[in-house]
Structure formats: structure tokens, C-alpha cells
Design an enzyme around this catalytic site. Structure first.
Site, short mmCIF file in Angstrom:
data_model
loop_
_atom_site.label_atom_id
_atom_site.label_comp_id
_atom_site.label_asym_id
_atom_site.label_seq_id
_atom_site.Cartn_x
_atom_site.Cartn_y
_atom_site.Cartn_z
N ASP A 115 -17.29 64.04 62.03
CA ASP A 115 -16.09 63.57 61.34
C ASP A 115 -16.45 62.35 60.48
OD1 ASP A 115 -13.44 63.77 60.64
OD2 ASP A 115 -12.74 62.47 62.25
N TYR A 117 -15.30 59.40 57.28
CA TYR A 117 -14.36 58.28 57.09
C TYR A 117 -14.29 58.04 55.59
CZ TYR A 117 -12.51 53.60 58.52
OH TYR A 117 -11.74 52.47 58.76
N HIS A 122 -7.52 54.77 53.42
CA HIS A 122 -7.44 54.73 54.89
C HIS A 122 -8.32 53.63 55.44
CE1 HIS A 122 -7.27 55.98 59.06
NE2 HIS A 122 -8.59 56.15 59.06
N ARG A 131 -8.73 43.60 60.96
CA ARG A 131 -9.44 42.40 60.50
C ARG A 131 -8.62 41.75 59.38
NH1 ARG A 131 -13.07 46.49 60.66
NH2 ARG A 131 -13.10 46.68 58.38
N GLU A 188 -4.69 62.30 62.86
CA GLU A 188 -5.39 62.06 61.60
C GLU A 188 -5.36 63.36 60.82
OE1 GLU A 188 -9.27 60.42 62.31
OE2 GLU A 188 -8.45 58.41 62.65
N GLU A 190 -6.60 65.70 58.15
CA GLU A 190 -7.91 65.81 57.51
C GLU A 190 -8.13 67.20 56.93
OE1 GLU A 190 -11.09 64.43 59.96
OE2 GLU A 190 -9.87 62.90 60.98
N ASP A 222 -7.40 65.43 63.77
CA ASP A 222 -8.30 64.77 64.72
C ASP A 222 -7.47 63.79 65.54
OD1 ASP A 222 -10.87 64.42 65.82
OD2 ASP A 222 -11.12 62.56 64.71
N ARG A 226 -5.55 55.50 70.10
CA ARG A 226 -5.93 54.24 69.47
C ARG A 226 -6.23 53.12 70.48
NH1 ARG A 226 -7.60 56.07 64.66
NH2 ARG A 226 -5.93 57.09 63.47
N GLN A 229 -9.63 53.96 71.89
CA GLN A 229 -10.60 53.76 70.82
C GLN A 229 -10.87 52.28 70.57
OE1 GLN A 229 -9.29 55.44 67.10
NE2 GLN A 229 -11.08 54.72 65.96
N TYR A 233 -14.89 51.22 70.96
CA TYR A 233 -15.64 51.61 69.76
C TYR A 233 -16.73 50.61 69.36
CZ TYR A 233 -13.54 48.49 66.23
OH TYR A 233 -13.17 47.40 65.48
N LYS A 242 -11.49 59.93 70.81
CA LYS A 242 -11.45 61.00 69.82
C LYS A 242 -11.79 62.37 70.39
CE LYS A 242 -11.05 58.64 65.81
NZ LYS A 242 -10.16 58.98 64.68
N THR A 246 -9.36 68.19 68.96
CA THR A 246 -9.36 68.26 67.50
C THR A 246 -8.82 69.63 67.13
OG1 THR A 246 -11.27 66.79 67.31
CG2 THR A 246 -10.74 68.15 65.40
N THR A 333 -9.45 60.78 57.92
CA THR A 333 -8.05 60.70 57.53
C THR A 333 -7.89 60.68 56.02
OG1 THR A 333 -7.56 59.45 59.52
CG2 THR A 333 -5.93 59.38 57.78
N GLU A 347 -1.44 53.82 60.41
CA GLU A 347 -1.18 53.26 59.09
C GLU A 347 0.31 53.29 58.77
OE1 GLU A 347 -4.17 54.66 55.93
OE2 GLU A 347 -4.27 56.19 57.51
#
Length: 405
Positions: A115, A117, A122, A131, A188, A190, A222, A226, A229, A233, A242, A246, A333, A347
Site C-alpha cells: 500500500d 501513500y 492526504h 505534526r 481509506e 483507494e 484499506d 487509527r 496505528q 507506527y 492496518k 483490506t 488514500t 481527515e
């Protein structure tokens, strides 16, 4: 004459003029008729054609499309032409099944799952969420397609129930992690690419060979926990948050059906390294739609993706990793620049701080009983649009080994 019960000797397929499944599409899937075994079929209008009967070819009696996909690009083109010629006239009645009367299966045996990114919108949104005082994109993001290696064994066909995952979670203010059900279950939206023919170990696949190796396109959800994750992660990336499920759509739209959907990709700055540069445009003008409990909440546009599927393929094999028939790689995503184009609920609700209205209720993340359906269309030849079917999933939980809402 149109198909009916009783299997007349021959029938003429009646396809509405604006059907998403006309002769310019002809997506492949694996179906089982009532009381029958899984076998390969192609969708046209509201009908599913049994390819073993239509083309008198035993490769289509297999319970997956892998044997056919492994035959290669030239064979795919020949079969597509034969199908288009066959449906132009009467077809054997035994080959025709009503779409609503058959059961759809996972169309291919998944060899590997990667998968990516690949959406800058996104990646920027997620970066701003996690962040808020730093640059949202990490320094390598515009240099290479970021991805993670997923779990092939938990790729499931649309309609399969989604068991709420369990795992370690740690709230920001907590001193210690806890173990239990995910409270921030997400989706997600996709686009996935199914590899038909493999490659040799140690030999990178250039982006120019994309259409020689990739058989077709599916829709992907997917599912993502969260809270699990977020705790796991760092430093090696997504894992249990994850790998529990899927979902993919049951129909694989062949690349040949998407020629009219091809568009130039977005401008890339800095210029990619030579192995990632494209000689042909493989952006795709695919318009997606996400419904949450029957209410449309987003329309992500795939044409805004930063990294193309041919670049993803080139990067995935750049170190000499081999391709195998049945490999699946997904875009990550799909999100556009607008709020109504975001392809994940983290999001859309800004990590739960901005709940969205779903009918008469509000939602931050998925609750038990919630159902998500992702659909998509793209421009097709002759002005008609091409449909991808749907990828559907309803959330429940495991109770004494059984699925429950």
C-alpha cells in the site's frame, strides 16, 4: 430477445445505452451461479457472462483469475476482442446469468500486498493533524513513492463483514497503553492495481512496462485502526492497525477499458530521479464516491494523485524485488484539495475534532453497524463512463468467534 430463466439456446444481450458496463468496459470477476462452483465471468449491463461457456476455454473454470492473468498482455487483448465480438450477436443461453442472482468472490488469489501513500493532499492533511507545528511532508515524500508491505491474507472481497480490531492503544495523556477494541476505526478510499504477469528476481521493472504487467484496476478500502496505528507506527510504520482487513471490489476493470481516462499526472517538483520519470501519462481520471450509512460524505478525485501507478510499480521493483501474478498494490488514500474530497474519516473529521453529519446522526469514527460503500466511475470510449462496481463493508465485532452487529 433478452436473457431469461430456463436458458434458451441463444440470447441477445440488451445493454442500456448509458450503462457503466457496456462493451467498452467488460470487467472480469469470479462468480458462482446458484448451486454452482466459482468460475470466471465478465460483466455486461446487468448480466454476468460465464467465460468458460462463452469462449469454450477451460482456463475460465478456475476459481480465480490467476491462471488467465498469468498468460500475459497479448492474451488479455485477444480475449477482450473475442468477448466484444461474441456479445455483438447471439450468445449461448447457458453463458448468461442475471447479476443479482450470482454470488461474487475474491477475483484473484492475492500473492503480495503493498500500500502506497501517493496523495499529497492526504499526506499534508495527516501531517498537519499529527505534526501541527512542523512541515507536514517529510523530506523524502516528494522524492519517492512511500509505501508499506501489507498482509495478503486479510484482503477480502466486498460485502465481507469487518470485525472491529483489538490491539494496544495509548491515549496522549495516559501513562501506560491498554489493550482492547479500537475506538478510532477508519477507512481509506483507494485505487488498487492487480499484477497479471510477474518479473524475475533482481530485475527492476521500468515504468514503461506498466501495462505489460498490470492486468487491471479494483477499488480498495484499506480499513485502519487509527488508535492502534498511532501507538505502533514509530519507528517501522503501519502494522496491526492496518493488517486486519483490506476490502476490494469484485470486478477488475482491465487497463484497456481505461484508455479514455488517462491524463497527465500532476506537476512533480523536484523532478523525479531517472528511474521514476514517465514517458507516457498514467494519471487516471477516476471519480470516487464514499457513502456512510447511505449518505454520500465525500467524492475523492484520483486524478489529483502525486505519484502515478506506473511510478509506484517502478519504485516497488527498483531494488530487484520480483512481481508475481496476483500481486496487489494500492494507491493509498485518495484525497483532493477540498474538504468534500477527503478519502478518510480522520481527515474528514480532522481526527474527530470536527464531527460530520451522517443522516440524522453525527460521527467522528466508525461505530458498530456502520456501513461504508465506495464506488467510482471514469471516462470511457464513445462518451460512456466506465463503472468499477463497489467495495462495501459493515462494521461489527467478534462474539465467541462469530461476527455480530
Amino acid at each position: 430477445m433478452t436473457p431469461s430463466s430456463g436458458h434458451p439456446a441463444t440470447v441477445v444481450i440488451d445493454v442500456p445505452e448509458q450503462s457503466l458496463y457496456g462493451t467498452g468496459n467488460l470487467p472480469y470477476g469470479v462468480f458462482s451461479p446458484l448451486g454452482g462452483a466459482p468460475r470466471a465471468g465478465v460483466r455486461i449491463g446487468d448480466w454476468v457472462l460465464d467465460l468458460a461457456v462463452l469462449l469454450d476455454d477451460d482456463v475460465f473454470t478456475e476459481p480465480t483469475l490467476n491462471a488467465f492473468m498469468a498468460q500475459g498482455h497479448q492474451r488479455w487483448a485477444e480475449v477482450r476482442t473475442r468477448i466484444q465480438q461474441a456479445v455483438a450477436g447471439p450468445v449461448p443461453g447457458k453463458a448468461v446469468h442475471a447479476h443479482e442472482a450470482v454470488r461474487m468472490h475474491l477475483p484473484f488469489a492475492v500473492a503480495d500486498y503493498v500500500d502506497f501513500y501517493a496523495s499529497e493532499h492526504h499526506a499534508r492533511n495527516v501531517g498537519r493533524i499529527f505534526r501541527p507545528t512542523a512541515e507536514p511532508l517529510l523530506p523524502n515524500w516528494r522524492r519517492l513513492p512511500i509505501g508499506y508491505h501489507g498482509r495478503a491474507g486479510t484482503v477480502i472481497v466486498s460485502g465481507t463483514g469487518i470485525t472491529r480490531p483489538r490491539g494496544q492503544r495509548k491515549e496522549p495523556a495516559a501513562d501506560q497503553p491498554t489493550y482492547g477494541d479500537s475506538h478510532r476505526l477508519d477507512i481509506e478510499a483507494e485505487v488498487g492495481f492487480v499484477v497479471g504477469t510477474g518479473s524475475s528476481l533482481g530485475v527492476p521493472v521500468p515504468s514503461t512496462d506498466f501495462s505489460q504487467h498490470v492486468f487491471g484496476v479494483v477499488l480498495v478500502n484499506d480499513w485502519s485502526a487509527r488508535d492502534i496505528q498511532a501507538w505502533e507506527y514509530m519507528p517501522l510504520g503501519p502494522f496491526l492497525g492496518k493488517s486486519f482487513a483490506t476490502s476490494v471490489s469484485p470486478w477488475i476493470v482491465p487497463l484497456q477499458a481505461l484508455e479514455a481516462a488517462r491524463v497527465p499526472g500532476v506537476a512533480q517538483d523536484p523532478q523525479p530521479l531517472p528511474y521514476l520519470r514517465e514517458e507516457q501519462p498514467w494519471g487516471l481520471d477516476i471519480q470516487m464516491s464514499i457513502t456512510w450509512n447511505g449518505h454520500e460524505v465525500s467524492r475523492p478525485p484520483y486524478r489529483t494523485m502525486y505519484w502515478s501507478p506506473s511510478q509506484m510499480l517502478a519504485h516497488m521493483t527498483a531494488n530487484g524485488a520480483r512481481l508475481r501474478t496476483g500481486d496487489l498494490y494500492a494507491s493509498g488514500t485518495v484525497s483532493g484539495p477540498d474538504v468534500a474530497e477527503r478519502g478518510s474519516f480522520i481527515e474528514l473529521t480532522w481526527n474527530g475534532s470536527e464531527p460530520v453529519q451522517v443522516g440524522r446522526q453525527t460521527r467522528r469514527f466508525l461505530e458498530d453497524g456502520d456501513e461504508v460503500v465506495i464506488t467510482a466511475t471514469a471516462p470511457g470510449c464513445g462518451g460512456n463512463r466506465v463503472g468499477f462496481g463497489e467495495v462495501r463493508g459493515r462494521v461489527g465485532r467478534s462474539v465467541c468467534g462469530s461476527f455480530s452487529l
